[in-house]
Write a protein that holds these residues in place. Structure first.
Motif, PDB file in Angstrom:
ATOM      1  N   THR A   2      18.968   6.532  -1.415  1.00  0.00           N
ATOM      2  CA  THR A   2      18.036   6.915  -0.352  1.00  0.00           C
ATOM      3  C   THR A   2      18.635   8.025   0.510  1.00  0.00           C
ATOM      4  OG1 THR A   2      17.314   4.595  -0.406  1.00  0.00           O
ATOM      5  CG2 THR A   2      16.387   5.910   1.328  1.00  0.00           C
ATOM      6  N   LEU A   3      19.472   8.846  -0.106  1.00  0.00           N
ATOM      7  CA  LEU A   3      20.122   9.921   0.644  1.00  0.00           C
ATOM      8  C   LEU A   3      19.376  11.248   0.497  1.00  0.00           C
ATOM      9  CD1 LEU A   3      23.761   8.851  -0.296  1.00  0.00           C
ATOM     10  CD2 LEU A   3      22.698   8.683   1.973  1.00  0.00           C
ATOM     11  N   ASP A   4      18.458  11.334  -0.460  1.00  0.00           N
ATOM     12  CA  ASP A   4      17.742  12.582  -0.727  1.00  0.00           C
ATOM     13  C   ASP A   4      16.710  12.832   0.380  1.00  0.00           C
ATOM     14  OD1 ASP A   4      15.818  14.478  -1.796  1.00  0.00           O
ATOM     15  OD2 ASP A   4      16.730  14.110  -3.763  1.00  0.00           O
ATOM     16  N   ILE A  60       8.376  12.548   2.151  1.00  0.00           N
ATOM     17  CA  ILE A  60       7.246  11.912   1.457  1.00  0.00           C
ATOM     18  C   ILE A  60       6.869  10.605   2.155  1.00  0.00           C
ATOM     19  CG2 ILE A  60       6.480  10.931  -0.743  1.00  0.00           C
ATOM     20  CD1 ILE A  60       8.307  12.953  -2.147  1.00  0.00           C
ATOM     21  N   LEU A  61       7.905   9.821   2.516  1.00  0.00           N
ATOM     22  CA  LEU A  61       7.637   8.544   3.199  1.00  0.00           C
ATOM     23  C   LEU A  61       6.833   8.767   4.481  1.00  0.00           C
ATOM     24  CD1 LEU A  61      10.705   6.109   3.218  1.00  0.00           C
ATOM     25  CD2 LEU A  61       8.309   5.565   2.734  1.00  0.00           C
ATOM     26  N   GLN A 106       0.828  -1.210   0.000  1.00  0.00           N
ATOM     27  CA  GLN A 106       0.000   0.000   0.000  1.00  0.00           C
ATOM     28  C   GLN A 106       0.860   1.258   0.000  1.00  0.00           C
ATOM     29  OE1 GLN A 106      -2.578  -1.079   3.462  1.00  0.00           O
ATOM     30  NE2 GLN A 106      -4.038   0.288   2.406  1.00  0.00           N
ATOM     31  N   ILE A 107       1.908   1.244   0.815  1.00  0.00           N
ATOM     32  CA  ILE A 107       2.785   2.416   0.897  1.00  0.00           C
ATOM     33  C   ILE A 107       3.489   2.642  -0.437  1.00  0.00           C
ATOM     34  CG2 ILE A 107       4.881   3.323   2.007  1.00  0.00           C
ATOM     35  CD1 ILE A 107       3.950   1.971   4.581  1.00  0.00           C
ATOM     36  N   ALA A 108       3.931   1.552  -1.082  1.00  0.00           N
ATOM     37  CA  ALA A 108       4.639   1.687  -2.361  1.00  0.00           C
ATOM     38  C   ALA A 108       3.717   2.305  -3.412  1.00  0.00           C
ATOM     39  CB  ALA A 108       5.143   0.323  -2.825  1.00  0.00           C
ATOM     40  N   GLN A 109       2.442   1.855  -3.411  1.00  0.00           N
ATOM     41  CA  GLN A 109       1.515   2.406  -4.402  1.00  0.00           C
ATOM     42  C   GLN A 109       1.278   3.898  -4.174  1.00  0.00           C
ATOM     43  OE1 GLN A 109      -1.434  -0.661  -3.707  1.00  0.00           O
ATOM     44  NE2 GLN A 109      -1.302  -1.361  -5.848  1.00  0.00           N
ATOM     45  N   SER A 110       1.083   4.290  -2.899  1.00  0.00           N
ATOM     46  CA  SER A 110       0.878   5.715  -2.607  1.00  0.00           C
ATOM     47  C   SER A 110       2.133   6.523  -2.900  1.00  0.00           C
ATOM     48  CB  SER A 110       0.493   5.912  -1.143  1.00  0.00           C
ATOM     49  OG  SER A 110      -0.720   5.278  -0.873  1.00  0.00           O
ATOM     50  N   ALA A 111       3.288   5.972  -2.548  1.00  0.00           N
ATOM     51  CA  ALA A 111       4.547   6.701  -2.757  1.00  0.00           C
ATOM     52  C   ALA A 111       4.798   6.913  -4.245  1.00  0.00           C
ATOM     53  CB  ALA A 111       5.713   5.943  -2.116  1.00  0.00           C
ATOM     54  N   ARG A 112       4.410   5.916  -5.075  1.00  0.00           N
ATOM     55  CA  ARG A 112       4.618   6.052  -6.523  1.00  0.00           C
ATOM     56  C   ARG A 112       3.880   7.271  -7.061  1.00  0.00           C
ATOM     57  NH1 ARG A 112       5.975   7.461 -10.097  1.00  0.00           N
ATOM     58  NH2 ARG A 112       6.494   6.679 -12.166  1.00  0.00           N
ATOM     59  N   GLU A 113       2.681   7.519  -6.487  1.00  0.00           N
ATOM     60  CA  GLU A 113       1.924   8.699  -6.925  1.00  0.00           C
ATOM     61  C   GLU A 113       2.627   9.988  -6.522  1.00  0.00           C
ATOM     62  OE1 GLU A 113      -2.005   8.082  -5.310  1.00  0.00           O
ATOM     63  OE2 GLU A 113      -2.123   6.127  -6.320  1.00  0.00           O
TER      64      GLU A 113
END
Lengths: 481, 481
Positions: B449-451, B457-458, B414-421
């Motif tokens: 993953t340094l940005d 966003i996460l 679920q998190i991956a799908q929301s994060a993709r948006e």
């Protein structure tokens, strides 16, 4: 004791058993049918079955158990075996023979049987410029996998080239692949399952046969005529065998150099629709044509015809890149399949190099020159082969292949084996023929057949093979009591 | 009406039917088993079968015929279908999701889920030098296919590198391939047949699952522990399922970053011998190790262990090249298979570029620097993820992967799908897990993953998904009468 050469029926039986083991229809430990019952099933004599079983046992694939018959060997690993490398007597009619001899022989060996142009005929300077340009390119181009369909620059160029041929393809209808052969392999993996039937031309490019062997499908050959496949035979095969796909080269067919006529193209396509057949058109020799001939993919509008191609014959075989143009939903499936089997599209570095050369103005000029050189080479080689009693089946409109018939009574496989010992790689007819009906043919690459040594050695080998044939005929005459 | 998400049992049934259609066990026009009998056979409720049939009918794969049951659709072309792209509800647990998102998203998208280093971490200057050198090379290198085993220069370098690791391989034991994935694919084509069983780690590299899907084999997962696969479970699976091969990464396992212990390695190999199992060791992360760990291929002396590798993670993913080291007779079979499916070895241009960089003195120094940068990045990313309540399963000895557990109750899909948006590609745990048992994990690529934007966003997405989860839980409470 010298081993006899296996007969055709023995070989067929052996192949049938190998296939059943390879596809696991027969598993390790399974008992093979009894000699008597298998002979009856296959319509051969019991001695043929005994011969086939003995030879497979010698290979270690099966084992005899005294008093109780033959069993599949216990070795649980029976990897897919494609070539007949364990049976030296078959070496020359194996579809791998020409590939491996021509790819792996050193540079001292002459290769009139190979399938590419000499290095100094290729646009190497343009490629060097492309490399220097790429060396100045972005880090991302040098470091990353690139997109799943491959370099956008090369895809744009290809779509334009297709449009020039009258084939208006959408971006979603194109994917790049690692080579022309990989493009065909992807397509085969997408539509074929073990046991399916595939139609190819007889003769056809030998590696189609090798590739289809890896897919464990049944291969049927349709006789090839100077205007394309024999349409009546094609229809009969569609009715009898219900093949899923037909693979062909329409323009400058390999090995014959023939060109599909518009009438045959139209009839083939009509039959394909009636029988729900997919056609794969390998257009690798397109740029060698003096003027474009009819394409199945263009007639059909990429509905049931899949077009594949590459740049190995005209630009570089060292920078590998190919492509597939087809229905958008099929391309979408190929994208997944290529991600699964190659993680992404082909090398972006390779695709950018190809794009750079194609986009440069010099490529068309280079191909004009190559075509002119080939016209001269074709004429010269045909004349010299005529001096040895060999005649072309037809004079191709372009390309580097010349499909030539030997004088009566000579076998091209025997000549190829002897010539190899003299440092020449030839392409004997039967590697191209699923029916093994092309034993009196050779495919010559005219660009590699200009060296006078080739003709001297060929003349010697032909005389030698001819003399041996005569003495063998003599030795089978009944002798004095 | 919104479509319910299919349950695990329904999905399993659908997959079973798809497989039977894909392998032609069920052909077009065949009737499917009755709901009642299929439910009994599969040990599920009739409503689960109805659900699966309805969903497959909605996909067009089967059709209902009033009063007489369900039938396989008449569409004669059912090409191999790998991804679940037609079922959006499954998109995030599809093993293709991360590949396609990370390969095809544009450069504005952040990719902590991707599987490669940032472009500016790669040895691009060395590659540029190699390109300029190659542009001065011989016509033959630029124009020809090269030998069937691939560039002799690169093979010599690889044999030396293997010898340094204690693996004395002969030249006949090595073949180059078009990429690491192609190397694995070649091996799978060589030893597997549809219906075979293959053992993989759970979790494992998601593309192993995608690749094995293309081979139509049964996939079993063995739970992975911090010292390698669970040896007891491994033995039980060998006994129960008789797999033909086991595919793993021993050093810096993907996605966990764990390392196989010498004890586990020894026990695995002993079991492999007892059960005649072939092991494929994908050693793609070898150069990221601070010091070499135990290798199955080295212990075994390349007898039943096949080693594969590539240069995509450390040198360039744009210049594709991989290799296989194995028993000489297996390599001989792979040569044929690669001739059949790619006409020859990998691109000589690609192999020469790789050889040039590896032979240059700078490669070891480059890797030293990369390893040091990764130590710092790993520490920093772990600390920042800790701030979001995520914890690494273990701290890897090297490489760029960090396998992290989410706070209780959150689902990574679920998190991956929301994060993709929100413009971030994440790698949710279940794409790595054949049992779908890793829904509370993510794989992070520490170099990507340094940005700081990623963490902002996460945090937002996690809060949002958490709130939705709470409101959904609330909405399922019985309401007032």
């Amino acid at each position: 004791m010298a081993r006899r050469v296996a007969g055709k029926r023995t070989l067929d039986l052996m192949e049938a058993i190998r296939t059943r083991i390879a596809t696991r229809a027969l598993a390790a430990g399974d008992r093979l049918p009894s000699v008597r019952s298998f002979a009856a099933t296959m319509g051969v004599s019991p001695s043929t079955v005994v011969d086939a079983y003995d030879r497979l046992a010698a290979e270690g694939l099966i084992r005899a158990q005294r008093g109780s018959g033959f069993f599949v060997s216990g070795n649980a690993l029976q990897p897919l075996r494609l070539s007949d490398s364990q049976s030296p007597c078959l070496r020359a009619v194996d579809p791998f023979w020409v590939s491996r001899q021509s790819l792996d022989s050193d540079e001292a060996v002459l290769k009139p049987g190979c399938g590419w142009l000499p290095a100094d005929w290729m646009p190497n300077e343009a490629l060097r410029r492309a490399m220097r340009a790429l060396a100045r390119g972005a880090d991302e181009t040098l470091a990353y996998y690139g997109s799943t369909r491959g370099s956008p620059a090369l895809r744009r160029i290809l779509l334009n080239r297709l449009a020039e041929e009258g084939m208006e393809a959408q971006p979603a209808q194109l994917i790049l692949a690692g080579s022309g052969t990989q493009a065909l392999d992807l397509v085969c993996r997408f539509v074929l399952r073990p046991g399916d039937t595939v139609l190819i031309d007889d003769p056809c490019y030998f590696n189609f046969r090798a590739l289809l062997g890896a897919h464990q499908v049944k291969i049927m050959g349709v006789p090839y005529t100077p205007s394309g496949p024999d349409v009546q035979a094609f229809e009969a095969l569609l009715n009898a065998e219900r093949p899923r796909i037909y693979i062909t080269n329409s323009a400058l067919h390999n090995p014959t150099g023939a060109t599909l006529s518009p009438q045959s193209a139209h009839r083939l396509l009509k039959l394909a629709v009636q029988h729900d057949l997919i056609i794969v058109e390998d257009d690798i020799f397109a740029d060698f044509e003096p003027s474009p001939s009819t394409r199945l993919a263009t007639l059909d509008g990429l509905d049931r015809v899949i077009r594949i191609g590459s740049f190995s014959k005209t630009l570089s075989a060292s920078v590998r890149c190919g492509y597939v143009a087809a229905r958008a939903d099929w391309i979408e499936g190929l994208v997944d399949l290529q991600v699964a089997t190659n993680f992404g599209g082909p090398s972006p570095v390779a695709a950018e190099l190809i794009a750079h050369v194609l986009a440069g103005g010099g490529y068309r000029k280079h191909m004009d020159e190559v075509r002119q050189r080939l016209v001269r080479a074709r004429r010269e080689v045909a004349a010299r082969l005529h001096g040895l009693g060999m005649e072309p089946w037809l004079m191709p409109r372009g390309g580097f292949n010349l499909w030539c018939r030997l004088p009566e009574g000579l076998d091209s496989t025997q000549i190829a084996q002897s010539a190899r010992e003299q440092g020449i790689v030839l392409a004997p007819g039967n590697v191209f023929s699923v029916s093994h009906g092309a034993g009196s043919f050779f495919r010559f690459n005219v660009a590699h057949t200009l060296d006078p040594r080739i003709y001297r050695i060929l003349a010697d080998v032909m005389k030698d093979v001819s003399a041996k044939g005569a003495s063998r005929a003599l030795s089978t005459l009944p002798g004095p009591e």
